[in-house]
Write a protein that holds these residues in place. Structure first.
Motif, PDB file in Angstrom:
ATOM      1  N   THR A 245      37.403   8.362 -61.403  1.00  0.00           N
ATOM      2  CA  THR A 245      37.142   8.868 -60.064  1.00  0.00           C
ATOM      3  C   THR A 245      35.743   9.469 -60.032  1.00  0.00           C
ATOM      4  O   THR A 245      35.500  10.493 -60.673  1.00  0.00           O
ATOM      5  CB  THR A 245      38.161   9.961 -59.675  1.00  0.00           C
ATOM      6  N   PRO A 246      34.797   8.854 -59.314  1.00  0.00           N
ATOM      7  CA  PRO A 246      33.469   9.465 -59.211  1.00  0.00           C
ATOM      8  C   PRO A 246      33.567  10.831 -58.532  1.00  0.00           C
ATOM      9  O   PRO A 246      34.356  11.011 -57.600  1.00  0.00           O
ATOM     10  CB  PRO A 246      32.700   8.480 -58.321  1.00  0.00           C
ATOM     11  N   LEU A 247      32.766  11.813 -59.020  1.00  0.00           N
ATOM     12  CA  LEU A 247      32.798  13.162 -58.449  1.00  0.00           C
ATOM     13  C   LEU A 247      31.601  13.416 -57.547  1.00  0.00           C
ATOM     14  O   LEU A 247      31.499  14.475 -56.944  1.00  0.00           O
ATOM     15  CB  LEU A 247      32.838  14.200 -59.574  1.00  0.00           C
ATOM     16  N   ALA A 248      30.684  12.473 -57.499  1.00  0.00           N
ATOM     17  CA  ALA A 248      29.534  12.567 -56.602  1.00  0.00           C
ATOM     18  C   ALA A 248      29.123  11.144 -56.285  1.00  0.00           C
ATOM     19  O   ALA A 248      29.449  10.223 -57.025  1.00  0.00           O
ATOM     20  CB  ALA A 248      28.397  13.325 -57.269  1.00  0.00           C
ATOM     21  N   GLU A 249      28.413  10.995 -55.184  1.00  0.00           N
ATOM     22  CA  GLU A 249      28.041   9.636 -54.796  1.00  0.00           C
ATOM     23  C   GLU A 249      26.790   9.150 -55.496  1.00  0.00           C
ATOM     24  O   GLU A 249      26.532   7.947 -55.536  1.00  0.00           O
ATOM     25  CB  GLU A 249      27.844   9.556 -53.278  1.00  0.00           C
ATOM     26  N   ASP A 250      26.009  10.080 -56.050  1.00  0.00           N
ATOM     27  CA  ASP A 250      24.717   9.645 -56.580  1.00  0.00           C
ATOM     28  C   ASP A 250      24.862   8.829 -57.863  1.00  0.00           C
ATOM     29  O   ASP A 250      25.735   9.068 -58.688  1.00  0.00           O
ATOM     30  CB  ASP A 250      23.762  10.829 -56.778  1.00  0.00           C
ATOM     31  N   MET A 251      23.988   7.844 -57.952  1.00  0.00           N
ATOM     32  CA  MET A 251      23.960   6.956 -59.104  1.00  0.00           C
ATOM     33  C   MET A 251      22.703   7.280 -59.901  1.00  0.00           C
ATOM     34  O   MET A 251      21.683   7.685 -59.343  1.00  0.00           O
ATOM     35  CB  MET A 251      23.892   5.493 -58.660  1.00  0.00           C
ATOM     36  N   GLU A 252      22.803   7.050 -61.218  1.00  0.00           N
ATOM     37  CA  GLU A 252      21.692   7.324 -62.117  1.00  0.00           C
ATOM     38  C   GLU A 252      21.378   6.033 -62.867  1.00  0.00           C
ATOM     39  O   GLU A 252      22.302   5.374 -63.351  1.00  0.00           O
ATOM     40  CB  GLU A 252      22.172   8.378 -63.115  1.00  0.00           C
ATOM     41  N   ASP A 253      20.106   5.689 -62.975  1.00  0.00           N
ATOM     42  CA  ASP A 253      19.723   4.507 -63.750  1.00  0.00           C
ATOM     43  C   ASP A 253      19.628   4.853 -65.232  1.00  0.00           C
ATOM     44  O   ASP A 253      19.154   5.937 -65.585  1.00  0.00           O
ATOM     45  CB  ASP A 253      18.352   3.998 -63.288  1.00  0.00           C
TER      46      ASP A 253
ATOM     47  N   GLN B 237      28.398  11.612 -62.257  1.00  0.00           N
ATOM     48  CA  GLN B 237      29.491  12.528 -62.614  1.00  0.00           C
ATOM     49  C   GLN B 237      30.806  11.873 -62.273  1.00  0.00           C
ATOM     50  O   GLN B 237      30.956  11.318 -61.178  1.00  0.00           O
ATOM     51  CB  GLN B 237      29.424  13.815 -61.801  1.00  0.00           C
ATOM     52  N   LEU B 238      31.756  11.995 -63.165  1.00  0.00           N
ATOM     53  CA  LEU B 238      33.067  11.426 -62.836  1.00  0.00           C
ATOM     54  C   LEU B 238      34.186  12.114 -63.605  1.00  0.00           C
ATOM     55  O   LEU B 238      33.953  12.818 -64.595  1.00  0.00           O
ATOM     56  CB  LEU B 238      33.087   9.920 -63.097  1.00  0.00           C
ATOM     57  N   ARG B 239      35.387  11.890 -63.096  1.00  0.00           N
ATOM     58  CA  ARG B 239      36.597  12.348 -63.769  1.00  0.00           C
ATOM     59  C   ARG B 239      37.272  11.121 -64.344  1.00  0.00           C
ATOM     60  O   ARG B 239      37.333  10.084 -63.676  1.00  0.00           O
ATOM     61  CB  ARG B 239      37.521  13.003 -62.733  1.00  0.00           C
ATOM     62  N   TYR B 240      37.714  11.217 -65.600  1.00  0.00           N
ATOM     63  CA  TYR B 240      38.517  10.107 -66.112  1.00  0.00           C
ATOM     64  C   TYR B 240      39.833  10.598 -66.652  1.00  0.00           C
ATOM     65  O   TYR B 240      39.930  11.666 -67.226  1.00  0.00           O
ATOM     66  CB  TYR B 240      37.767   9.223 -67.101  1.00  0.00           C
ATOM     67  N   GLN B 241      40.838   9.792 -66.350  1.00  0.00           N
ATOM     68  CA  GLN B 241      42.196  10.116 -66.753  1.00  0.00           C
ATOM     69  C   GLN B 241      42.776   8.907 -67.486  1.00  0.00           C
ATOM     70  O   GLN B 241      42.401   7.769 -67.205  1.00  0.00           O
ATOM     71  CB  GLN B 241      43.053  10.424 -65.528  1.00  0.00           C
ATOM     72  N   GLY B 242      43.699   9.183 -68.369  1.00  0.00           N
ATOM     73  CA  GLY B 242      44.345   8.097 -69.107  1.00  0.00           C
ATOM     74  C   GLY B 242      45.178   8.696 -70.218  1.00  0.00           C
ATOM     75  O   GLY B 242      45.622   9.853 -70.111  1.00  0.00           O
ATOM     76  N   PHE B 243      45.366   7.925 -71.279  1.00  0.00           N
ATOM     77  CA  PHE B 243      46.230   8.354 -72.382  1.00  0.00           C
ATOM     78  C   PHE B 243      45.550   8.076 -73.713  1.00  0.00           C
ATOM     79  O   PHE B 243      44.753   7.144 -73.825  1.00  0.00           O
ATOM     80  CB  PHE B 243      47.565   7.597 -72.325  1.00  0.00           C
TER      81      PHE B 243
ATOM     82  N   PHE C 194      25.306  10.726 -70.367  1.00  0.00           N
ATOM     83  CA  PHE C 194      25.590   9.518 -71.130  1.00  0.00           C
ATOM     84  C   PHE C 194      27.090   9.323 -71.349  1.00  0.00           C
ATOM     85  O   PHE C 194      27.584   8.193 -71.412  1.00  0.00           O
ATOM     86  CB  PHE C 194      24.845   9.552 -72.472  1.00  0.00           C
ATOM     87  N   HIS C 195      27.820  10.422 -71.446  1.00  0.00           N
ATOM     88  CA  HIS C 195      29.281  10.340 -71.585  1.00  0.00           C
ATOM     89  C   HIS C 195      29.873   9.578 -70.391  1.00  0.00           C
ATOM     90  O   HIS C 195      30.671   8.650 -70.553  1.00  0.00           O
ATOM     91  CB  HIS C 195      29.851  11.762 -71.681  1.00  0.00           C
ATOM     92  N   ALA C 196      29.433   9.956 -69.188  1.00  0.00           N
ATOM     93  CA  ALA C 196      29.925   9.283 -67.973  1.00  0.00           C
ATOM     94  C   ALA C 196      29.526   7.804 -67.983  1.00  0.00           C
ATOM     95  O   ALA C 196      30.299   6.928 -67.581  1.00  0.00           O
ATOM     96  CB  ALA C 196      29.370   9.975 -66.731  1.00  0.00           C
ATOM     97  N   ARG C 197      28.324   7.528 -68.445  1.00  0.00           N
ATOM     98  CA  ARG C 197      27.837   6.135 -68.504  1.00  0.00           C
ATOM     99  C   ARG C 197      28.695   5.293 -69.453  1.00  0.00           C
ATOM    100  O   ARG C 197      29.122   4.176 -69.117  1.00  0.00           O
ATOM    101  CB  ARG C 197      26.369   6.129 -68.950  1.00  0.00           C
ATOM    102  N   VAL C 198      28.947   5.831 -70.634  1.00  0.00           N
ATOM    103  CA  VAL C 198      29.723   5.077 -71.630  1.00  0.00           C
ATOM    104  C   VAL C 198      31.135   4.787 -71.108  1.00  0.00           C
ATOM    105  O   VAL C 198      31.649   3.670 -71.262  1.00  0.00           O
ATOM    106  CB  VAL C 198      29.788   5.863 -72.966  1.00  0.00           C
ATOM    107  N   VAL C 199      31.756   5.773 -70.485  1.00  0.00           N
ATOM    108  CA  VAL C 199      33.099   5.574 -69.952  1.00  0.00           C
ATOM    109  C   VAL C 199      33.102   4.464 -68.899  1.00  0.00           C
ATOM    110  O   VAL C 199      33.979   3.584 -68.907  1.00  0.00           O
ATOM    111  CB  VAL C 199      33.645   6.889 -69.340  1.00  0.00           C
ATOM    112  N   GLN C 200      32.113   4.481 -68.012  1.00  0.00           N
ATOM    113  CA  GLN C 200      32.067   3.451 -66.971  1.00  0.00           C
ATOM    114  C   GLN C 200      31.849   2.070 -67.581  1.00  0.00           C
ATOM    115  O   GLN C 200      32.464   1.087 -67.160  1.00  0.00           O
ATOM    116  CB  GLN C 200      30.959   3.781 -65.961  1.00  0.00           C
ATOM    117  N   HIS C 201      30.972   1.997 -68.589  1.00  0.00           N
ATOM    118  CA  HIS C 201      30.710   0.709 -69.250  1.00  0.00           C
ATOM    119  C   HIS C 201      31.984   0.172 -69.912  1.00  0.00           C
ATOM    120  O   HIS C 201      32.342  -0.995 -69.720  1.00  0.00           O
ATOM    121  CB  HIS C 201      29.587   0.904 -70.280  1.00  0.00           C
ATOM    122  N   GLU C 202      32.674   1.041 -70.669  1.00  0.00           N
ATOM    123  CA  GLU C 202      33.864   0.574 -71.400  1.00  0.00           C
ATOM    124  C   GLU C 202      35.007   0.240 -70.446  1.00  0.00           C
ATOM    125  O   GLU C 202      35.717  -0.750 -70.647  1.00  0.00           O
ATOM    126  CB  GLU C 202      34.305   1.613 -72.437  1.00  0.00           C
ATOM    127  N   CYS C 203      35.183   1.046 -69.412  1.00  0.00           N
ATOM    128  CA  CYS C 203      36.281   0.782 -68.466  1.00  0.00           C
ATOM    129  C   CYS C 203      36.000  -0.473 -67.649  1.00  0.00           C
ATOM    130  O   CYS C 203      36.931  -1.180 -67.269  1.00  0.00           O
ATOM    131  CB  CYS C 203      36.541   2.005 -67.594  1.00  0.00           C
TER     132      CYS C 203
END
Ligand code: NI
Length: 171
Positions: free
Chosen positions: A87-95, A115-121, A135-144
């Motif tokens: 779930t993105p927490l802001a609309e802004d995107m970062e390159d 910025q984002l929230r991620y949920q899972g198990f 970078f944490h947010a970036r990696v999560v988006q890439h892997e998901c």
């Protein structure tokens, strides 16, 4: 311990939406996660998704203290993330620059939510619920994205930044 071959872009399985995991603490799931960890470590990856080793299940791993492939990136805690929801927490995107073990030798600039929230198990079925940025947010988006059949070049908006790592970053 098993290091698996990583599928490369062009392989149809990488474009599939992966199935959700419905049972935790099984030998199959534990074995898959071990193979993913071994493969990611052998290739010095920042993350790996199950489809990249040919298993179309919603399992991703990521994290590192220091990574040769991303020397300037902040530390990301090692995480096993199953059936994720972002779930993105802001609309802004970062390159930012990304690479992928399925697109070897190349890099490109990809816009991601900052910025984002991620949920899972985790691998035992325990809940993971985090708010992250950078970078944490970036990696999560890439892997998901891998679990949805999306590779990073499909997210790029400026193809002038797409190129071979040794040419883009000589020396
Ligand atoms: Ni990747």
């Amino acid at each position: 311990m098993a290091i698996k071959p990583v599928l490369k872009m062009g392989e149809p399985l990488l474009l599939e939406v992966a199935r959700k995991v419905d049972r935790f603490n099984t030998p199959e799931l534990d074995g898959l996660i071990q193979d993913m960890q071994d493969t990611m470590a052998a290739l010095d990856g920042a993350g790996l998704a199950a489809p990249q080793i040919g298993v179309s299940l919603q399992v991703a791993i990521f994290g590192f203290e220091e990574n040769q492939r991303y020397p300037d990136a902040d530390e990301v805690p090692f995480t096993i993330l199953i059936n994720p929801k972002l779930t993105p927490l802001a609309e802004d995107m970062e390159d930012g620059w990304e690479g992928c073990l399925s697109v070897p030798g190349m890099r490109g600039v990809v816009p991601r939510y900052s910025q984002l929230r991620y949920q899972g198990f985790d691998q035992h079925g325990n809940t993971i619920d985090r708010k992250v940025d950078g970078f944490h947010a970036r990696v999560v988006q890439h892997e998901c994205d891998h679990l949805q059949g999306i590779l990073y070049p499909m997210r790029m908006t400026d193809f002038q930044t797409f190129g071979f790592t040794d040419v883009l970053f000589p020396g």
